[in-house]
Write a protein that holds these residues in place. Structure first.
Motif, short mmCIF file in Angstrom:
data_model
loop_
_atom_site.label_atom_id
_atom_site.label_comp_id
_atom_site.label_asym_id
_atom_site.label_seq_id
_atom_site.Cartn_x
_atom_site.Cartn_y
_atom_site.Cartn_z
N VAL A 1 -7.09 12.16 -6.16
CA VAL A 1 -7.00 11.46 -7.45
C VAL A 1 -5.84 10.48 -7.44
O VAL A 1 -5.98 9.30 -7.82
CB VAL A 1 -6.86 12.48 -8.60
CG1 VAL A 1 -6.52 11.75 -9.91
CG2 VAL A 1 -8.13 13.29 -8.76
N ARG A 2 -4.67 10.93 -7.00
CA ARG A 2 -3.49 10.08 -7.03
C ARG A 2 -3.61 8.89 -6.07
O ARG A 2 -3.24 7.77 -6.42
CB ARG A 2 -2.24 10.90 -6.68
CG ARG A 2 -1.78 11.83 -7.80
CD ARG A 2 -0.60 12.68 -7.35
NE ARG A 2 -0.17 13.58 -8.41
CZ ARG A 2 0.88 13.37 -9.20
NH1 ARG A 2 1.62 12.28 -9.04
NH2 ARG A 2 1.21 14.24 -10.14
N ALA A 3 -4.11 9.15 -4.86
CA ALA A 3 -4.25 8.05 -3.89
C ALA A 3 -5.24 7.02 -4.38
O ALA A 3 -5.02 5.80 -4.26
CB ALA A 3 -4.68 8.61 -2.53
N SER A 4 -6.35 7.48 -4.95
CA SER A 4 -7.35 6.55 -5.49
C SER A 4 -6.78 5.77 -6.66
O SER A 4 -6.94 4.54 -6.77
CB SER A 4 -8.59 7.33 -5.94
OG SER A 4 -9.18 8.04 -4.87
N ALA A 5 -6.09 6.48 -7.56
CA ALA A 5 -5.50 5.82 -8.72
C ALA A 5 -4.44 4.80 -8.31
O ALA A 5 -4.30 3.75 -8.93
CB ALA A 5 -4.89 6.87 -9.66
N ALA A 6 -3.70 5.11 -7.24
CA ALA A 6 -2.66 4.19 -6.78
C ALA A 6 -3.24 2.84 -6.42
O ALA A 6 -2.70 1.78 -6.79
CB ALA A 6 -1.93 4.79 -5.58
N LEU B 1 0.84 -1.20 0.00
CA LEU B 1 0.00 0.00 0.00
C LEU B 1 0.87 1.25 0.00
O LEU B 1 0.66 2.18 -0.79
CB LEU B 1 -0.91 -0.02 1.23
CG LEU B 1 -1.73 1.25 1.51
CD1 LEU B 1 -2.70 1.53 0.38
CD2 LEU B 1 -2.49 1.10 2.83
N LEU B 2 1.86 1.28 0.88
CA LEU B 2 2.76 2.42 0.96
C LEU B 2 3.51 2.61 -0.34
O LEU B 2 3.62 3.74 -0.87
CB LEU B 2 3.74 2.21 2.12
CG LEU B 2 4.79 3.28 2.35
CD1 LEU B 2 4.15 4.62 2.66
CD2 LEU B 2 5.73 2.86 3.48
N ALA B 3 4.03 1.53 -0.91
CA ALA B 3 4.79 1.62 -2.16
C ALA B 3 3.91 2.10 -3.31
O ALA B 3 4.35 2.88 -4.16
CB ALA B 3 5.42 0.28 -2.49
N ALA B 4 2.66 1.63 -3.35
CA ALA B 4 1.75 2.05 -4.42
C ALA B 4 1.48 3.54 -4.36
O ALA B 4 1.46 4.23 -5.39
CB ALA B 4 0.45 1.26 -4.32
N LEU B 5 1.27 4.07 -3.16
CA LEU B 5 1.02 5.50 -3.01
C LEU B 5 2.24 6.31 -3.44
O LEU B 5 2.12 7.30 -4.17
CB LEU B 5 0.66 5.83 -1.56
CG LEU B 5 -0.69 5.30 -1.07
CD1 LEU B 5 -0.82 5.49 0.44
CD2 LEU B 5 -1.85 5.99 -1.78
N ARG B 6 3.41 5.90 -3.00
CA ARG B 6 4.62 6.64 -3.35
C ARG B 6 4.92 6.55 -4.84
O ARG B 6 5.39 7.52 -5.44
CB ARG B 6 5.79 6.12 -2.52
CG ARG B 6 5.73 6.57 -1.06
CD ARG B 6 6.86 6.01 -0.23
NE ARG B 6 6.89 6.63 1.10
CZ ARG B 6 7.57 6.15 2.13
NH1 ARG B 6 8.27 5.02 1.99
NH2 ARG B 6 7.56 6.77 3.29
N ALA B 7 4.65 5.40 -5.44
CA ALA B 7 4.88 5.26 -6.87
C ALA B 7 3.98 6.17 -7.67
O ALA B 7 4.33 6.58 -8.78
CB ALA B 7 4.66 3.80 -7.29
N GLU B 8 2.82 6.52 -7.12
CA GLU B 8 1.88 7.41 -7.81
C GLU B 8 2.21 8.87 -7.53
O GLU B 8 1.50 9.77 -7.98
CB GLU B 8 0.45 7.08 -7.37
CG GLU B 8 -0.62 7.46 -8.36
CD GLU B 8 -0.56 6.64 -9.65
OE1 GLU B 8 -0.77 7.24 -10.72
OE2 GLU B 8 -0.32 5.42 -9.59
N GLY B 9 3.28 9.13 -6.79
CA GLY B 9 3.68 10.51 -6.51
C GLY B 9 2.99 11.14 -5.33
O GLY B 9 2.98 12.37 -5.20
#
Length: 305
Positions: free
Chosen positions: A157-162, A10-18
């Protein structure tokens, strides 16, 4: 329908989405799992907090209220766009909702809006939303007048998209609390169809796991190599992509190379990549050295042509 992401993923997905992320101490094990199941997950739910102030809101969403123990969500999205992670697992954010909505979201089959909701917490036909949805609480008074700064809406938007990207979902897996329960008004101040349009646009920018050339960028803008898929690495390839990846791992202080890096995938590459995964917060079998989409996106490997 999907297995919930581990805290590390979860953490990695959020960071990867900026997304700019702040980890509240203990968030990885803070949950309500002892009261009921967590998962399978079917989507993301957006809320407003009816509060102001980041620190006090984060504290409230973490500890909860006398009548509703925390965590009250998985992340709090502040007005400056920072996402504060407060829990992982079952959280008291969604409550009871309409099974028709759950079916529509799970199938991602509806128009601009899910079917009208006719249920709420405690109603006879309600189903458990805390089991099936990630939840983000967004700092806003919810009076229709409190502004939504651009940094905050972009973070939503970014958190949801992640999470959609990590699970392979479309934007139709993101709903508002008001679309789940007929007694909830949130979020207020923007429309969920508009939000889903923005999420869909972002998801279209970087399709997950598709090994194609990235879109053209402006002069001087670095281009990053798209994730070529786990099978690419397991095949023991020899490719300029491996060299570029290795150089980025060295730059991130994650080198296990005695000599190199070079173009052929090796055990040194895998051990170096495992260090990168641990740097991102992965633990145990999640840090096995085999690249995944989220960790690859975060590494930003230059495009090799």
């Amino acid at each position: 329908m999907a297995t919930p992401l581990t805290a590390a993923r979860l953490l990695a997905a959020l960071r990867a989405e900026g997304v700019t992320v702040v980890e509240r101490p203990g968030w990885r094990t803070h949950n309500r799992d002892h009261t009921g199941p967590w998962g399978p997950v079917n989507g993301v739910m957006i809320h407003h907090t009816v509060s102001s102030g980041t620190a006090s809101t984060v504290a409230l969403c973490s500890r909860g209220r006398p009548d509703l123990p925390g965590p009250l969500c998985h992340g709090v999205i502040a007005k400056d766009g920072t996402v504060h992670l407060v829990g992982h697992g079952r959280a008291n954010h969604a409550g009871g909702g309409d099974p028709d909505v759950l079916r529509a979201v799970a199938a991602e089959r509806y128009g601009t809006r899910p079917p009208p909701t006719n249920e709420h917490q405690g109603s006879p036909g309600a189903v458990d939303g805390n089991r099936h949805f990630y939840g983000f609480e967004c700092v806003n008074l919810g009076d229709g007048e409190d502004p939504w700064p651009a940094a905050q809406t972009e973070a939503i938007v970014r958190a949801s998209a992640a999470l959609c990207r990590a699970h392979g979902w479309s934007a139709k897996s993101v709903i508002g609390h008001l679309e789940w329960s007929n007694r909830k008004p949130d979020p207020r101040g923007f429309t969920m169809p508009d939000l889903r349009t923005s999420i869909a646009r972002r998801l279209g920018e970087r399709p997950p796991g598709r090994p194609v050339d990235p879109p053209a960028t402006g002069p001087g803008t670095p281009r990053h190599h798209p994730f070529p898929g786990t099978a690419f690495f397991r095949s023991g390839p020899s490719s300029p992509v491996i060299t570029a990846m290795g150089r980025r791992l060295v730059a991130e202080g994650c080198s296990e190379y005695a000599v190199g890096p070079g173009p052929r995938w090796s055990d040194a590459d895998r051990r170096s990549y495992a260090r990168w995964q641990r740097k991102l917060g992965y633990r145990g079998s999640d840090a096995d050295g085999w690249p995944g989409h989220a960790s690859w996106q975060a590494l930003k490997v230059p495009y090799t042509g």
